[in-house]
Scaffold this motif. Structure first.
Motif, short mmCIF file in Angstrom:
data_model
loop_
_atom_site.label_atom_id
_atom_site.label_comp_id
_atom_site.label_asym_id
_atom_site.label_seq_id
_atom_site.Cartn_x
_atom_site.Cartn_y
_atom_site.Cartn_z
N ALA A 86 5.10 -12.71 -2.53
CA ALA A 86 5.06 -12.69 -3.99
C ALA A 86 4.63 -11.31 -4.45
O ALA A 86 3.57 -10.81 -4.04
CB ALA A 86 4.10 -13.75 -4.50
N LEU A 87 5.43 -10.68 -5.32
CA LEU A 87 5.16 -9.34 -5.79
C LEU A 87 5.02 -9.34 -7.31
O LEU A 87 5.77 -10.04 -8.02
CB LEU A 87 6.29 -8.38 -5.38
N GLU A 122 2.58 1.81 0.33
CA GLU A 122 1.38 1.76 -0.51
C GLU A 122 1.68 1.01 -1.82
O GLU A 122 0.88 0.18 -2.27
CB GLU A 122 0.91 3.18 -0.81
N LEU A 123 2.83 1.31 -2.44
CA LEU A 123 3.23 0.61 -3.65
C LEU A 123 3.41 -0.89 -3.38
O LEU A 123 2.99 -1.73 -4.18
CB LEU A 123 4.54 1.21 -4.18
N LEU A 124 4.02 -1.21 -2.26
CA LEU A 124 4.25 -2.61 -1.93
C LEU A 124 2.92 -3.35 -1.76
O LEU A 124 2.77 -4.49 -2.19
CB LEU A 124 5.08 -2.70 -0.65
N GLY A 125 1.96 -2.68 -1.15
CA GLY A 125 0.65 -3.28 -1.01
C GLY A 125 -0.01 -3.54 -2.35
O GLY A 125 -0.66 -4.57 -2.56
N GLN A 126 0.18 -2.61 -3.30
CA GLN A 126 -0.39 -2.78 -4.63
C GLN A 126 0.29 -3.92 -5.38
O GLN A 126 -0.34 -4.60 -6.21
CB GLN A 126 -0.26 -1.47 -5.42
N ALA A 127 1.59 -4.12 -5.11
CA ALA A 127 2.35 -5.15 -5.82
C ALA A 127 2.13 -6.55 -5.25
O ALA A 127 2.40 -7.54 -5.93
CB ALA A 127 3.84 -4.81 -5.79
N ARG A 128 1.66 -6.62 -4.02
CA ARG A 128 1.42 -7.94 -3.43
C ARG A 128 0.36 -8.69 -4.23
O ARG A 128 -0.69 -8.14 -4.56
CB ARG A 128 0.95 -7.81 -1.98
N VAL A 129 0.65 -9.95 -4.55
CA VAL A 129 -0.25 -10.77 -5.35
C VAL A 129 -1.20 -11.51 -4.41
O VAL A 129 -0.76 -12.32 -3.59
CB VAL A 129 0.53 -11.77 -6.21
N ALA A 158 10.25 -4.59 1.48
CA ALA A 158 9.93 -5.99 1.28
C ALA A 158 11.01 -6.89 1.88
O ALA A 158 10.71 -7.94 2.46
CB ALA A 158 9.77 -6.28 -0.21
N ALA A 159 12.27 -6.48 1.74
CA ALA A 159 13.36 -7.25 2.33
C ALA A 159 13.26 -7.27 3.85
O ALA A 159 13.46 -8.30 4.50
CB ALA A 159 14.71 -6.68 1.88
N LEU A 160 12.95 -6.10 4.45
CA LEU A 160 12.80 -6.05 5.90
C LEU A 160 11.66 -6.94 6.35
O LEU A 160 11.71 -7.55 7.42
CB LEU A 160 12.54 -4.61 6.36
N LEU A 186 5.71 -3.10 -10.08
CA LEU A 186 6.95 -2.49 -9.61
C LEU A 186 7.69 -1.77 -10.74
O LEU A 186 8.26 -0.70 -10.54
CB LEU A 186 7.85 -3.56 -8.98
N GLU A 187 7.67 -2.36 -11.94
CA GLU A 187 8.38 -1.77 -13.08
C GLU A 187 7.85 -0.38 -13.41
O GLU A 187 8.60 0.50 -13.83
CB GLU A 187 8.23 -2.67 -14.31
N LYS A 188 6.57 -0.16 -13.25
CA LYS A 188 5.95 1.10 -13.63
C LYS A 188 6.23 2.22 -12.62
O LYS A 188 6.00 3.39 -12.93
CB LYS A 188 4.44 0.91 -13.77
#
Length: 376
Positions: free
Chosen positions: A284-285, A267-274, A305-307, A290-292
């Motif tokens: 692109a993230l 879910e976080l990764l989806g929010q970080a995707r630009v 994201a690496a996978l 991610l910092e927060k």
């Protein structure tokens, strides 16, 4: 009524629980190598497939049961071993029984320091062959014979790699079409099933340690076999009996935790995707998003994201995640982080870019690849 051997009863009960979800005439395949675990599984499936759903109030129904034997061709005489395993499955009443010869690039390559080489390649080829046969035959499930001992070995290997809770969670009981009914049984029980059923199993020589008296063993011994033959006996001698069961219990507990954390990380990764940035091979993230996030959640999202850009799960360790995390929270203009599988990550303009290798295998769209295990 004749008394059923306790090991046979345990094996049948384990299989019965898996088959209970199948409908009449569904096909289930057993992945059989001819070893004790898979032969015991084949015998149990052959028996239970004829009585699915049977209870005091129901006559039950039958499902179809077959087998797949994968010949990796890595050892002299492997074709004969495969045919013998297939004949044993047919004698048990399994049908269809398919022998599939697995091929892969670099099958003659030696072992590598990162766990690659023939062992990892053979595992990937085996799963590819099993999935192909399942698709060809329309099978609903493919059953694997991994035991409690295999699970304990998997946890120790994950601990040695330092790959985090997902790796320590071991092998799942269910993944896609695959099921592992015997994860609650010891290897000694599967051998007892074979003995009680009159089945002569094959012992893979790579599962044995080289003769200590031999001055220079001329064959490769997989790391898993060394854990089995050397590490676990020392742990049991030092810590007492029950270490295998304790490791498996830890895996079960960590898997529940890892499943929840992976869902939150996705879910976080989806929010970080630009939106509008990145491609199938480059993600692109947003660094600020991610910092927060909590460090534990952020690091797990970075691993996902690496996978997603093709990094092999078994090779993506804490060291690689540390490098990604540093690009987010400790960036001072440093260059790209090099990741397994030839992928790279770098930071620019408030974005974290992860790029797949030109010859890598990114997931091609969603940005999140399901977590995987290193042995199956």
């Amino acid at each position: 009524m004749a008394r059923v051997d306790p090991a046979v009863a345990a094996a049948r009960n384990a299989v019965r629980a898996v088959l209970a979800g199948l409908g009449p005439d569904d096909l289930v395949l057993v992945a059989c190598s001819g070893g004790a675990d898979s032969l015991a599984l084949a015998a149990s499936v052959a028996f239970e497939a004829l009585r699915v759903g049977r209870s005091v109030r129901s006559r039950g129904y039958a499902v179809r049961s077959g087998a797949v034997v994968v010949d990796h061709g890595l050892q002299t005489g492997s074709a004969e071993v495969a045919e013998r395993a297939a004949d044993q499955c047919r004698a048990l009443g399994l049908d269809p029984v398919v022998v599939r010869h697995a091929t892969w690039a670099g099958r003659s390559a030696g072992p590598t320091s990162d766990g690659g080489g023939p062992e990892a390649a053979a595992r990937d080829a085996r799963y590819g062959a099993l999935e192909a046969v399942a698709a060809e035959t329309g099978a609903a499930l493919v059953l694997l014979g991994h035991t409690l001992d295999d699970q304990a070995e998997q946890v120790l290997l994950g601990l040695a790699r330092g790959a985090g809770a997902r790796s320590l969670a071991g092998m799942p009981r269910e993944r896609g079409i695959f099921r592992r009914p015997f994860l609650g049984l010891r290897r000694a029980q599967t051998e007892a099933v074979c003995a009680a059923s009159g089945l002569e199993f094959w012992t893979d020589p790579t599962n044995l340690l080289p003769d200590a008296a031999a001055p220079a063993p001329d064959r490769f011994t997989p790391l898993r076999s060394q854990v089995r033959g050397r590490v676990l006996p020392v742990l049991e001698e030092t810590l007492g009996p029950g270490i295998v069961e304790a490791l498996a219990r830890s895996a079960d507990q960590l898997r529940d935790d890892a499943d929840l954390l992976d869902a939150l990380a996705a879910e976080l990764l989806g929010q970080a995707r630009v939106a509008g940035e990145g491609t199938d091979t480059e993600h692109a993230l947003d660094v600020e998003v991610l910092e927060k996030a909590h460090p534990a959640l952020r690091r797990r999202a970075l691993r996902l994201a690496a996978l997603a850009v093709g990094c092999p799960p078994s090779d993506t360790t804490a060291r690689h995640v540390d490098a990604l995390d540093a690009l987010v929270v400790s960036w001072s203009g440093q260059g790209p982080a090099h990741l397994p599988g030839g992928a790279q990550a770098g930071r620019a303009c408030g974005r974290l870019f992860l790029r797949a290798s030109p010859t890598g295998n990114p997931d091609g769209g969603t940005g999140v690849r399901p977590p995987s295990t290193t042995q199956e």
